[in-house]
Design a protein around this motif. Structure first.
Motif, PDB file in Angstrom:
ATOM      1  N   ILE A  81      15.137  39.186 -22.474  1.00  0.00           N
ATOM      2  CA  ILE A  81      14.783  39.152 -21.055  1.00  0.00           C
ATOM      3  C   ILE A  81      15.746  40.023 -20.255  1.00  0.00           C
ATOM      4  N   ALA A  82      17.032  39.968 -20.577  1.00  0.00           N
ATOM      5  CA  ALA A  82      18.020  40.788 -19.869  1.00  0.00           C
ATOM      6  C   ALA A  82      17.747  42.272 -20.057  1.00  0.00           C
ATOM      7  N   ARG A  83      17.416  42.692 -21.279  1.00  0.00           N
ATOM      8  CA  ARG A  83      17.118  44.113 -21.529  1.00  0.00           C
ATOM      9  C   ARG A  83      15.874  44.556 -20.757  1.00  0.00           C
ATOM     10  N   LEU A  84      14.853  43.734 -20.765  1.00  0.00           N
ATOM     11  CA  LEU A  84      13.641  44.059 -20.007  1.00  0.00           C
ATOM     12  C   LEU A  84      13.957  44.198 -18.524  1.00  0.00           C
ATOM     13  N   ALA A  85      14.673  43.229 -17.992  1.00  0.00           N
ATOM     14  CA  ALA A  85      14.972  43.242 -16.556  1.00  0.00           C
ATOM     15  C   ALA A  85      15.815  44.440 -16.180  1.00  0.00           C
ATOM     16  N   THR A  86      16.788  44.777 -16.996  1.00  0.00           N
ATOM     17  CA  THR A  86      17.654  45.913 -16.702  1.00  0.00           C
ATOM     18  C   THR A  86      16.838  47.194 -16.591  1.00  0.00           C
ATOM     19  N   GLY A  87      15.889  47.393 -17.481  1.00  0.00           N
ATOM     20  CA  GLY A  87      15.060  48.595 -17.439  1.00  0.00           C
ATOM     21  C   GLY A  87      13.979  48.549 -16.379  1.00  0.00           C
ATOM     22  N   LEU A  88      13.328  47.413 -16.254  1.00  0.00           N
ATOM     23  CA  LEU A  88      12.166  47.336 -15.381  1.00  0.00           C
ATOM     24  C   LEU A  88      12.489  47.175 -13.908  1.00  0.00           C
ATOM     25  N   LEU A  89      13.626  46.563 -13.605  1.00  0.00           N
ATOM     26  CA  LEU A  89      13.958  46.333 -12.198  1.00  0.00           C
ATOM     27  C   LEU A  89      14.768  47.476 -11.595  1.00  0.00           C
ATOM     28  N   GLY A  90      15.091  48.458 -12.403  1.00  0.00           N
ATOM     29  CA  GLY A  90      15.830  49.615 -11.915  1.00  0.00           C
ATOM     30  C   GLY A  90      14.931  50.547 -11.108  1.00  0.00           C
ATOM     31  N   PRO A  91      15.510  51.618 -10.595  1.00  0.00           N
ATOM     32  CA  PRO A  91      14.757  52.540  -9.742  1.00  0.00           C
ATOM     33  C   PRO A  91      13.634  53.281 -10.459  1.00  0.00           C
ATOM     34  N   ASP A  92      13.677  53.352 -11.779  1.00  0.00           N
ATOM     35  CA  ASP A  92      12.656  54.089 -12.522  1.00  0.00           C
ATOM     36  C   ASP A  92      11.511  53.210 -13.019  1.00  0.00           C
ATOM     37  N   GLY A  93      11.582  51.900 -12.754  1.00  0.00           N
ATOM     38  CA  GLY A  93      10.523  50.993 -13.200  1.00  0.00           C
ATOM     39  C   GLY A  93       9.220  51.263 -12.458  1.00  0.00           C
ATOM     40  N   LEU A  94       8.126  51.077 -13.155  1.00  0.00           N
ATOM     41  CA  LEU A  94       6.811  51.328 -12.573  1.00  0.00           C
ATOM     42  C   LEU A  94       6.175  50.024 -12.114  1.00  0.00           C
ATOM     43  N   ALA A  95       5.486  50.084 -10.989  1.00  0.00           N
ATOM     44  CA  ALA A  95       4.794  48.917 -10.467  1.00  0.00           C
ATOM     45  C   ALA A  95       3.506  48.687 -11.250  1.00  0.00           C
ATOM     46  N   LEU A  96       3.164  47.416 -11.451  1.00  0.00           N
ATOM     47  CA  LEU A  96       1.923  47.044 -12.119  1.00  0.00           C
ATOM     48  C   LEU A  96       0.874  46.664 -11.087  1.00  0.00           C
ATOM     49  N   ASP A  97      -0.368  46.809 -11.462  1.00  0.00           N
ATOM     50  CA  ASP A  97      -1.474  46.414 -10.597  1.00  0.00           C
ATOM     51  C   ASP A  97      -2.062  45.116 -11.135  1.00  0.00           C
ATOM     52  N   ASN A  98      -1.481  43.991 -10.742  1.00  0.00           N
ATOM     53  CA  ASN A  98      -1.961  42.676 -11.144  1.00  0.00           C
ATOM     54  C   ASN A  98      -1.769  41.756  -9.940  1.00  0.00           C
ATOM     55  N   GLU A  99      -2.787  41.688  -9.104  1.00  0.00           N
ATOM     56  CA  GLU A  99      -2.682  40.963  -7.835  1.00  0.00           C
ATOM     57  C   GLU A  99      -2.413  39.470  -8.028  1.00  0.00           C
ATOM     58  N   GLU A 100      -3.009  38.852  -9.050  1.00  0.00           N
ATOM     59  CA  GLU A 100      -2.780  37.417  -9.276  1.00  0.00           C
ATOM     60  C   GLU A 100      -1.321  37.144  -9.628  1.00  0.00           C
ATOM     61  N   ALA A 101      -0.757  37.951 -10.525  1.00  0.00           N
ATOM     62  CA  ALA A 101       0.640  37.758 -10.913  1.00  0.00           C
ATOM     63  C   ALA A 101       1.572  38.058  -9.743  1.00  0.00           C
ATOM     64  N   LEU A 102       1.284  39.106  -8.968  1.00  0.00           N
ATOM     65  CA  LEU A 102       2.105  39.417  -7.804  1.00  0.00           C
ATOM     66  C   LEU A 102       2.044  38.282  -6.786  1.00  0.00           C
ATOM     67  N   ALA A 103       0.874  37.675  -6.615  1.00  0.00           N
ATOM     68  CA  ALA A 103       0.747  36.551  -5.686  1.00  0.00           C
ATOM     69  C   ALA A 103       1.607  35.367  -6.132  1.00  0.00           C
ATOM     70  N   VAL A 104       1.639  35.094  -7.442  1.00  0.00           N
ATOM     71  CA  VAL A 104       2.493  34.017  -7.957  1.00  0.00           C
ATOM     72  C   VAL A 104       3.954  34.362  -7.692  1.00  0.00           C
ATOM     73  N   LEU A 105       4.350  35.597  -8.000  1.00  0.00           N
ATOM     74  CA  LEU A 105       5.723  36.024  -7.776  1.00  0.00           C
ATOM     75  C   LEU A 105       6.105  35.849  -6.307  1.00  0.00           C
ATOM     76  N   ARG A 106       5.231  36.242  -5.404  1.00  0.00           N
ATOM     77  CA  ARG A 106       5.503  36.093  -3.967  1.00  0.00           C
ATOM     78  C   ARG A 106       5.647  34.626  -3.569  1.00  0.00           C
ATOM     79  N   ARG A 107       4.785  33.762  -4.109  1.00  0.00           N
ATOM     80  CA  ARG A 107       4.880  32.330  -3.776  1.00  0.00           C
ATOM     81  C   ARG A 107       6.181  31.729  -4.295  1.00  0.00           C
TER      82      ARG A 107
END
Length: 113
Positions: A81-107
């Protein structure tokens, strides 16, 4: 990515794999400075889940209140999880198009603010 980075673990108390991951997940705060962590028991906090379907535990969401960077099952190991987060949350990470998951994250973010 605008907004603070988050790693949200969606689990259930009855899941042995999730219970085994919990202590190590909480310790990720040391490995991921500047990233907020949230543990969500999907049965205790089902209002946060909406229509989002979880197929496998643990399922992890990563991103911010404006962008989703990851949504899916992971190996139940804090180092993965740490390796994923380090790569994905950095400035080069790409946004995903998943409105349901984004809505959960926002809540989840709103409930922890």
């Amino acid at each position: 990515m605008s907004g603070q980075g988050w790693v949200v673990c969606l689990c259930a108390q009855w899941c042995n794999v999730c219970r085994g991951l919990r202590e190590n997940f909480d310790a990720l705060a040391l490995a991921l400075p500047g990233v907020r962590l949230a543990w969500v028991d999907v049965e205790d906090e089902e209002t946060l889940m909406g229509d989002f379907d979880i197929e496998t535990f643990p399922t992890v969401l990563m991103g911010s209140d404006t962008q989703l960077r990851f949504a899916g099952a992971v190996q139940p190991q804090a180092a993965v999880i740490a390796r994923l987060a380090t790569g994905l949350l950095g400035p080069d990470g790409l946004a995903l198009d998943n409105e349901e998951a984004l809505a959960v994250l926002r809540r989840v973010i709103a409930s922890r603010a």
